[in-house]
Design an enzyme around this catalytic site. Structure first.
Site, PDB file in Angstrom:
ATOM      1  N   ILE A   1      56.969 -29.087  15.193  1.00  0.00           N
ATOM      2  CA  ILE A   1      58.418 -29.237  15.370  1.00  0.00           C
ATOM      3  C   ILE A   1      58.554 -30.007  16.682  1.00  0.00           C
ATOM      4  O   ILE A   1      57.934 -29.660  17.688  1.00  0.00           O
ATOM      5  CB  ILE A   1      59.122 -27.853  15.405  1.00  0.00           C
ATOM      6  CG1 ILE A   1      60.623 -27.973  15.694  1.00  0.00           C
ATOM      7  CG2 ILE A   1      58.504 -26.892  16.386  1.00  0.00           C
ATOM      8  CD1 ILE A   1      61.383 -26.618  15.524  1.00  0.00           C
ATOM      9  N   SER A   2      59.304 -31.098  16.669  1.00  0.00           N
ATOM     10  CA  SER A   2      59.341 -32.004  17.824  1.00  0.00           C
ATOM     11  C   SER A   2      59.970 -31.353  19.058  1.00  0.00           C
ATOM     12  O   SER A   2      60.727 -30.383  18.956  1.00  0.00           O
ATOM     13  CB  SER A   2      60.124 -33.274  17.482  1.00  0.00           C
ATOM     14  OG  SER A   2      59.558 -33.897  16.359  1.00  0.00           O
ATOM     15  N   GLN A   3      59.651 -31.936  20.221  1.00  0.00           N
ATOM     16  CA  GLN A   3      60.232 -31.493  21.488  1.00  0.00           C
ATOM     17  C   GLN A   3      61.766 -31.640  21.425  1.00  0.00           C
ATOM     18  O   GLN A   3      62.272 -32.684  20.994  1.00  0.00           O
ATOM     19  CB  GLN A   3      59.667 -32.384  22.596  1.00  0.00           C
ATOM     20  CG  GLN A   3      60.183 -32.053  23.969  1.00  0.00           C
ATOM     21  CD  GLN A   3      59.758 -33.088  25.007  1.00  0.00           C
ATOM     22  OE1 GLN A   3      59.480 -34.244  24.676  1.00  0.00           O
ATOM     23  NE2 GLN A   3      59.716 -32.674  26.252  1.00  0.00           N
TER      24      GLN A   3
END
Ligand code: SAM
Length: 231
Positions: free
Chosen positions: A76-78
């Site tokens: 899950i992206s930053q």
């Protein structure tokens, strides 16, 4: 902890995460060209319950400004990157958006706060199924999910006002340019894993020509799938 106090903890953690995103936006303004993200994007970041989209047991880390593993070797992206990519698309409430790389479903939820309808495609079946369940459980009925290869886009629902790719491609898939409405924007990380990747913002003008801006150096998991090699 009672459920009410857990919710208070998450609300406070989201507010702190939003402050960190804003600070990072200021720090990267020279590269990105934007010292602050729009109030609409920041509202979405303070509203979407990221803890509902992280892997089980990772809820306490959900509001740290960093990527987290979600299984199957994916992330899950930053949150800062989620906010930046959402901001670059300059979405309007009536827009129709395509996302390639559903992953956890979190970015789709953020887009669902900003646009009318979100179409999202995930190539790894268990991730796509879990994300679809989580999006529904969180009340996002304006997100349409699909399991499959997003390299060819989703022609049936084209044209899109905006397209976001959340995995790094070796080049910009031509189908995505074709499926972008004139006046629309496409944001995509380009580059190979382990070497330089750059986030690109591609704007399509009314006459169909495109203009590309290189926004920031980034690190994403690779876009898999793609064209079938000729024999
Ligand atoms: N947007 C996601 C989120 O909010 O959790 C993060 C996505 S993760 C960085 C990239 C995702 O793209 C992975 O789940 C990966 O399986 C998916 N992916 C890679 N290649 C793909 C393709 N050709 N079509 C659809 N999804 C793809």
């Amino acid at each position: 902890m009672t459920s009410a106090s857990a919710q208070d903890t998450y609300t406070a953690a989201r507010a702190k995460m939003a402050e960190e995103i804003s600070a990072m936006a200021r720090d990267t303004a020279v590269e990105t060209g934007r010292a602050a993200f729009s109030p609409r994007v920041m509202n979405a970041m303070t509203k979407v319950a990221r803890h509902r989209f992280v892997a089980e047991g990772e809820e306490r880390s959900a509001y740290l400004n960093r990527p987290l593993g979600i299984g199957s070797g994916q992330t899950i992206s930053q949150p800062y990157i989620v906010a930046l990519m959402s901001d670059l698309l300059e979405l309007k409430p009536g827009d129709k958006v395509l996302e390639i790389g559903t992953g956890s479903g979190y970015q789709a939820a953020v887009l669902a706060e900003l646009a009318a309808t979100v179409y999202t495609i995930e190539i790894i079946e268990p991730l796509g199924r879990l994300a679809a369940q989580r999006l529904l459980a969180a009340g996002y009925h304006n997100v349409v999910t699909r399991i499959g290869d997003g390299y060819q886009g989703w022609a049936q629902h084209a044209p899109f006002d905006a397209i976001m790719v959340t995995a790094a491609a070796s080049g910009v898939p031509p189908a995505l340019i074709e499926q972008l409405r004139p006046g629309g924007k496409l944001v995509i990380p380009v580059g190979s894993q382990g070497s330089h990747q750059e986030l690109r913002l591609i704007s399509k003008s009314a006459d169909g020509t495109t203009h590309t801006r290189r926004v920031l150096g980034v690190r994403f998991v690779p876009l898999t799938g793609g064209p079938v090699p000729k024999q």
